[in-house]
Design a protein around this motif. Sequence first.
Motif, PDB file in Angstrom:
ATOM      1  N   ARG A   1      13.029   1.689   0.623  1.00 43.03           N
ATOM      2  CA  ARG A   1      14.291   1.651  -0.116  1.00 43.03           C
ATOM      3  C   ARG A   1      15.190   2.762   0.413  1.00 43.03           C
ATOM      4  O   ARG A   1      14.730   3.893   0.573  1.00 43.03           O
ATOM      5  N   ASP A   2      16.431   2.436   0.648  1.00 42.19           N
ATOM      6  CA  ASP A   2      17.376   3.426   1.190  1.00 42.19           C
ATOM      7  C   ASP A   2      16.778   4.127   2.403  1.00 42.19           C
ATOM      8  O   ASP A   2      16.872   5.341   2.549  1.00 42.19           O
ATOM      9  N   ASN A   3      16.117   3.348   3.234  1.00 38.55           N
ATOM     10  CA  ASN A   3      15.514   3.814   4.483  1.00 38.55           C
ATOM     11  C   ASN A   3      14.355   4.796   4.273  1.00 38.55           C
ATOM     12  O   ASN A   3      13.995   5.537   5.186  1.00 38.55           O
ATOM     13  N   GLN A   4      13.765   4.830   3.074  1.00 39.24           N
ATOM     14  CA  GLN A   4      12.633   5.709   2.767  1.00 39.24           C
ATOM     15  C   GLN A   4      11.445   4.883   2.297  1.00 39.24           C
ATOM     16  O   GLN A   4      11.587   4.071   1.379  1.00 39.24           O
ATOM     17  N   TRP A   5      10.298   5.124   2.895  1.00 37.69           N
ATOM     18  CA  TRP A   5       9.066   4.455   2.475  1.00 37.69           C
ATOM     19  C   TRP A   5       8.418   5.230   1.338  1.00 37.69           C
ATOM     20  O   TRP A   5       8.380   6.466   1.362  1.00 37.69           O
ATOM     21  N   ALA A   6       7.881   4.511   0.354  1.00 36.81           N
ATOM     22  CA  ALA A   6       7.086   5.121  -0.713  1.00 36.81           C
ATOM     23  C   ALA A   6       6.124   4.064  -1.245  1.00 36.81           C
ATOM     24  O   ALA A   6       6.339   2.860  -1.079  1.00 36.81           O
ATOM     25  N   ILE A   7       5.088   4.533  -1.883  1.00 31.50           N
ATOM     26  CA  ILE A   7       4.052   3.651  -2.415  1.00 31.50           C
ATOM     27  C   ILE A   7       4.554   2.998  -3.699  1.00 31.50           C
ATOM     28  O   ILE A   7       5.110   3.680  -4.567  1.00 31.50           O
ATOM     29  N   ILE A   8       4.311   1.705  -3.820  1.00 28.53           N
ATOM     30  CA  ILE A   8       4.630   0.978  -5.046  1.00 28.53           C
ATOM     31  C   ILE A   8       3.357   0.671  -5.839  1.00 28.53           C
ATOM     32  O   ILE A   8       3.378   0.554  -7.048  1.00 28.53           O
ATOM     33  N   GLU A   9       2.226   0.593  -5.131  1.00 24.57           N
ATOM     34  CA  GLU A   9       0.940   0.363  -5.803  1.00 24.57           C
ATOM     35  C   GLU A   9      -0.177   0.959  -4.965  1.00 24.57           C
ATOM     36  O   GLU A   9      -0.253   0.717  -3.762  1.00 24.57           O
ATOM     37  N   ARG A  10      -1.022   1.748  -5.601  1.00 24.65           N
ATOM     38  CA  ARG A  10      -2.181   2.344  -4.925  1.00 24.65           C
ATOM     39  C   ARG A  10      -3.449   1.985  -5.682  1.00 24.65           C
ATOM     40  O   ARG A  10      -3.514   2.096  -6.899  1.00 24.65           O
ATOM     41  N   THR A  11      -4.472   1.596  -4.914  1.00 21.27           N
ATOM     42  CA  THR A  11      -5.831   1.467  -5.436  1.00 21.27           C
ATOM     43  C   THR A  11      -6.700   2.405  -4.624  1.00 21.27           C
ATOM     44  O   THR A  11      -6.692   2.355  -3.387  1.00 21.27           O
ATOM     45  N   HIS A  12      -7.418   3.274  -5.312  1.00 20.06           N
ATOM     46  CA  HIS A  12      -8.362   4.181  -4.653  1.00 20.06           C
ATOM     47  C   HIS A  12      -9.765   3.616  -4.821  1.00 20.06           C
ATOM     48  O   HIS A  12     -10.176   3.302  -5.938  1.00 20.06           O
TER      49      HIS A  12
ATOM     50  N   SER B   1       7.261  12.438  -4.550  1.00 25.58           N
ATOM     51  CA  SER B   1       8.069  11.668  -3.596  1.00 25.58           C
ATOM     52  C   SER B   1       7.278  10.591  -2.866  1.00 25.58           C
ATOM     53  O   SER B   1       7.859   9.666  -2.304  1.00 25.58           O
ATOM     54  N   VAL B   2       5.973  10.684  -2.903  1.00 25.60           N
ATOM     55  CA  VAL B   2       5.113   9.707  -2.231  1.00 25.60           C
ATOM     56  C   VAL B   2       5.152   8.362  -2.960  1.00 25.60           C
ATOM     57  O   VAL B   2       4.949   7.322  -2.338  1.00 25.60           O
ATOM     58  N   PHE B   3       5.410   8.387  -4.253  1.00 26.75           N
ATOM     59  CA  PHE B   3       5.398   7.189  -5.091  1.00 26.75           C
ATOM     60  C   PHE B   3       6.816   6.829  -5.536  1.00 26.75           C
ATOM     61  O   PHE B   3       7.586   7.708  -5.920  1.00 26.75           O
ATOM     62  N   HIS B   4       7.140   5.536  -5.534  1.00 25.32           N
ATOM     63  CA  HIS B   4       8.362   5.094  -6.200  1.00 25.32           C
ATOM     64  C   HIS B   4       8.194   5.390  -7.695  1.00 25.32           C
ATOM     65  O   HIS B   4       7.065   5.406  -8.211  1.00 25.32           O
ATOM     66  N   PRO B   5       9.285   5.618  -8.417  1.00 27.15           N
ATOM     67  CA  PRO B   5       9.178   5.995  -9.833  1.00 27.15           C
ATOM     68  C   PRO B   5       8.351   5.026 -10.684  1.00 27.15           C
ATOM     69  O   PRO B   5       7.657   5.457 -11.599  1.00 27.15           O
ATOM     70  N   GLU B   6       8.406   3.730 -10.400  1.00 29.67           N
ATOM     71  CA  GLU B   6       7.659   2.753 -11.201  1.00 29.67           C
ATOM     72  C   GLU B   6       6.309   2.380 -10.587  1.00 29.67           C
ATOM     73  O   GLU B   6       5.647   1.438 -11.041  1.00 29.67           O
ATOM     74  N   ALA B   7       5.861   3.130  -9.585  1.00 28.14           N
ATOM     75  CA  ALA B   7       4.596   2.822  -8.900  1.00 28.14           C
ATOM     76  C   ALA B   7       3.406   2.915  -9.849  1.00 28.14           C
ATOM     77  O   ALA B   7       3.414   3.677 -10.813  1.00 28.14           O
ATOM     78  N   THR B   8       2.390   2.122  -9.532  1.00 23.44           N
ATOM     79  CA  THR B   8       1.140   2.167 -10.288  1.00 23.44           C
ATOM     80  C   THR B   8       0.052   2.790  -9.429  1.00 23.44           C
ATOM     81  O   THR B   8       0.096   2.728  -8.201  1.00 23.44           O
ATOM     82  N   ALA B   9      -0.920   3.397 -10.107  1.00 25.02           N
ATOM     83  CA  ALA B   9      -2.050   4.031  -9.428  1.00 25.02           C
ATOM     84  C   ALA B   9      -3.334   3.628 -10.139  1.00 25.02           C
ATOM     85  O   ALA B   9      -3.450   3.797 -11.353  1.00 25.02           O
ATOM     86  N   HIS B  10      -4.263   3.087  -9.368  1.00 26.09           N
ATOM     87  CA  HIS B  10      -5.558   2.653  -9.896  1.00 26.09           C
ATOM     88  C   HIS B  10      -6.639   3.455  -9.158  1.00 26.09           C
ATOM     89  O   HIS B  10      -6.985   3.125  -8.031  1.00 26.09           O
ATOM     90  N   TYR B  11      -7.100   4.504  -9.779  1.00 26.59           N
ATOM     91  CA  TYR B  11      -8.219   5.284  -9.245  1.00 26.59           C
ATOM     92  C   TYR B  11      -9.412   4.858 -10.088  1.00 26.59           C
ATOM     93  O   TYR B  11      -9.616   5.365 -11.191  1.00 26.59           O
ATOM     94  N   ILE B  12     -10.165   3.913  -9.563  1.00 25.11           N
ATOM     95  CA  ILE B  12     -11.204   3.214 -10.314  1.00 25.11           C
ATOM     96  C   ILE B  12     -12.136   4.209 -11.001  1.00 25.11           C
ATOM     97  O   ILE B  12     -12.665   5.122 -10.371  1.00 25.11           O
TER      98      ILE B  12
END
Length: 169
Positions: free
Chosen positions: A118-129, A31-42
């Motif tokens: 979206r729909d009053n809910q915050w979620a991550i769309i892109e994360r870089t660690h 739930s923390v991520f939007h379904p199409e979110a990307t994650a970059h853990y270098i």
Amino acid sequence: MDTTADELAIRRVLAHYCRGLDRMDKPLSYSVFHPEATAHYIDMYEGSGHGFIDWVWESHGYMERHSHQISNVLVDIDGDTAMSEAYVTVVLWTLPDEQGLQKHIEAKGRYLDRWEKRDNQWAIIERTHVLDMQTARDMDGKGLSKEYVNAESRRDNADPSFELFSNFR
């Protein structure tokens, strides 16, 4: 414009991220991520946010315990988009190997997140660690009290926190 409520909502999502991982609550973690979110853990993981959660589930299967903390959260909000930088500390204890030895791994880094509401809910769309530092050492159990080693923490809904929060749902 007062963005206090939105900042608190984003901070709550970050807390859900830690809770989801440490209690092995996969739906909460997703739930923390939007379904199409990307994650970059270098140098660790590159792909979708939900794919990262799946990767964590597999890697945490080799852990006896883990703990994630987020602090120093800086959030900038512009309408239904935001960005944040949050410092993260992760501590992992591996399961004992064939010789009974365990590793203590501690990593400190930062999450650089882009958010959408979206729909009053915050979620991550892109994360870089960004990993700032990491140490690993063998644990021999010396100097650890039995109470500390056998803590009541659980990686599922048997954790005492679930009983506490069940009274409010």
